[in-house]
Design a protein around this motif. Structure first.
Motif, PDB file in Angstrom:
ATOM      1  N   THR A 214      57.785  51.026  74.477  1.00  0.00           N
ATOM      2  CA  THR A 214      59.126  50.890  74.809  1.00  0.00           C
ATOM      3  C   THR A 214      59.820  49.701  74.945  1.00  0.00           C
ATOM      4  OG1 THR A 214      58.969  53.317  76.049  1.00  0.00           O
ATOM      5  CG2 THR A 214      60.791  51.878  76.376  1.00  0.00           C
ATOM      6  N   ALA A 215      59.098  48.662  75.607  1.00  0.00           N
ATOM      7  CA  ALA A 215      59.933  47.369  75.688  1.00  0.00           C
ATOM      8  C   ALA A 215      59.851  46.604  74.345  1.00  0.00           C
ATOM      9  CB  ALA A 215      58.787  46.502  76.702  1.00  0.00           C
ATOM     10  N   ARG A 216      58.539  46.917  73.595  1.00  0.00           N
ATOM     11  CA  ARG A 216      58.668  46.332  72.338  1.00  0.00           C
ATOM     12  C   ARG A 216      59.704  46.818  71.254  1.00  0.00           C
ATOM     13  NH1 ARG A 216      53.279  46.665  73.788  1.00  0.00           N
ATOM     14  NH2 ARG A 216      52.676  48.472  72.701  1.00  0.00           N
ATOM     15  N   GLN A 217      59.950  48.232  71.345  1.00  0.00           N
ATOM     16  CA  GLN A 217      60.849  48.722  70.541  1.00  0.00           C
ATOM     17  C   GLN A 217      62.403  48.252  70.952  1.00  0.00           C
ATOM     18  OE1 GLN A 217      60.791  52.961  70.534  1.00  0.00           O
ATOM     19  NE2 GLN A 217      62.425  53.186  69.120  1.00  0.00           N
ATOM     20  N   VAL A 218      62.577  48.241  72.058  1.00  0.00           N
ATOM     21  CA  VAL A 218      64.076  47.760  72.460  1.00  0.00           C
ATOM     22  C   VAL A 218      64.221  46.155  72.238  1.00  0.00           C
ATOM     23  CG1 VAL A 218      65.609  47.317  74.744  1.00  0.00           C
ATOM     24  CG2 VAL A 218      63.974  49.440  74.382  1.00  0.00           C
ATOM     25  N   LYS A 219      63.230  45.509  72.431  1.00  0.00           N
ATOM     26  CA  LYS A 219      63.570  44.154  72.215  1.00  0.00           C
ATOM     27  C   LYS A 219      63.639  43.874  70.390  1.00  0.00           C
ATOM     28  CE  LYS A 219      63.304  39.751  73.116  1.00  0.00           C
ATOM     29  NZ  LYS A 219      62.060  38.887  73.561  1.00  0.00           N
ATOM     30  N   GLN A 220      62.978  44.476  69.893  1.00  0.00           N
ATOM     31  CA  GLN A 220      63.090  44.593  68.395  1.00  0.00           C
ATOM     32  C   GLN A 220      64.602  45.053  67.911  1.00  0.00           C
ATOM     33  OE1 GLN A 220      59.982  47.036  66.684  1.00  0.00           O
ATOM     34  NE2 GLN A 220      58.485  45.104  66.785  1.00  0.00           N
ATOM     35  N   GLY A 221      65.073  46.112  68.713  1.00  0.00           N
ATOM     36  CA  GLY A 221      66.424  46.569  68.404  1.00  0.00           C
ATOM     37  C   GLY A 221      67.747  45.870  68.733  1.00  0.00           C
ATOM     38  N   PHE A 222      67.196  44.541  69.189  1.00  0.00           N
ATOM     39  CA  PHE A 222      68.480  43.314  69.531  1.00  0.00           C
ATOM     40  C   PHE A 222      69.021  43.312  68.247  1.00  0.00           C
ATOM     41  CE2 PHE A 222      67.680  41.267  73.691  1.00  0.00           C
ATOM     42  CZ  PHE A 222      67.739  42.480  74.323  1.00  0.00           C
TER      43      PHE A 222
END
Length: 233
Positions: A214-222
């Motif tokens: 989840t954290a990795r996906q959100v960060k990539q979504g920047f």
């Protein structure tokens, strides 16, 4: 820095992720682990030193820093969530409570222990944040604002403490298998895994831990259009 022979101070260490950090630090060979909680009697893990601490009480924070003058690693884990949207009738009260612990409490502990860490060679501060530092939903909106502020605070502390050689590590994670997220259905990350990843990052000198998908996906979504943080929850 190395966890072996470190002296670790953990807030909210009586259960959940805080307890996992205490176990992980002991397993990694820490010389001493201070386990801080509002009620020190709730700290039952063998091998730790219980400390009475409410992070919202400045006098208690300062007393803890004076009493624990050998600390080399501070883990700011204590946190609360009131489950409030921004426009609900109790949103301001909820936000004040969350900010007192999640933002001002973290700040107070970091400020009080900064001279201790400097005296002991620099060391490190770990701030437990969240994937909700970057995105929000109505059911956790006030919590998200407090964690977003804590992310900014962590970045500022990293700048100001660099001169004394203190590493600052921000930990971002989605829902964990703890009491705070017990009402949330679905898969959750193990707090023991988050603790392990965090200590690895501290030893590697990393500034940030993206502890789950989840954290990795959100960060990539920047970099998405629209960015992840601008999408309606």
């Amino acid at each position: 820095m190395q966890i072996k022979d470190a002296v670790v101070f953990i807030t909210g260490a009586n259960r959940g992720l805080g307890l996992a950090y205490a176990r992980a630090a002991l397993a990694a060979g820490a010389k001493k682990v201070y386990a801080a909680a509002r009620d020190p009697k709730s700290v039952t893990l063998d091998g730790v030193v219980p400390v009475a601490l409410d992070v919202t009480q400045t006098a208690q924070v300062e007393a803890a820093a004076r009493a624990c003058g050998d600390v080399t690693l501070v883990i700011n884990n204590a946190g609360i969530s009131r489950g409030s949207s921004l426009l609900s009738d109790d949103s301001l009260d909820a936000a004040r409570a969350e900010f007192d612990t999640n933002f001002f409490g973290l700040w107070a502990v970091s400020r009080a222990f900064a001279p201790v860490l400097a005296k002991n060679g620099g060391g490190a501060i770990v701030n437990v944040l969240s994937a909700l530092s970057w995105i929000t939903f109505p059911s956790v909106a006030t919590y998200s604002t407090s964690k977003s502020a804590a992310w900014s605070l962590s970045n500022g502390l990293r700048n100001e403490l660099a001169g004394q050689g203190t590493q600052v590590v921000s930990v971002h994670v989605g829902y964990m298998d703890t009491d705070m997220a017990s009402h949330v259905p679905g898969d959750k990350t193990s707090p023991d895994d988050v603790a392990r990843q965090t200590l690895v990052a501290v030893e590697a000198g990393e500034p940030e831990v993206l502890a789950d998908a989840t954290a990795r996906q959100v960060k990539q979504g920047f970099g998405a259009t629209p960015p992840a943080y601008a999408a309606a929850g």
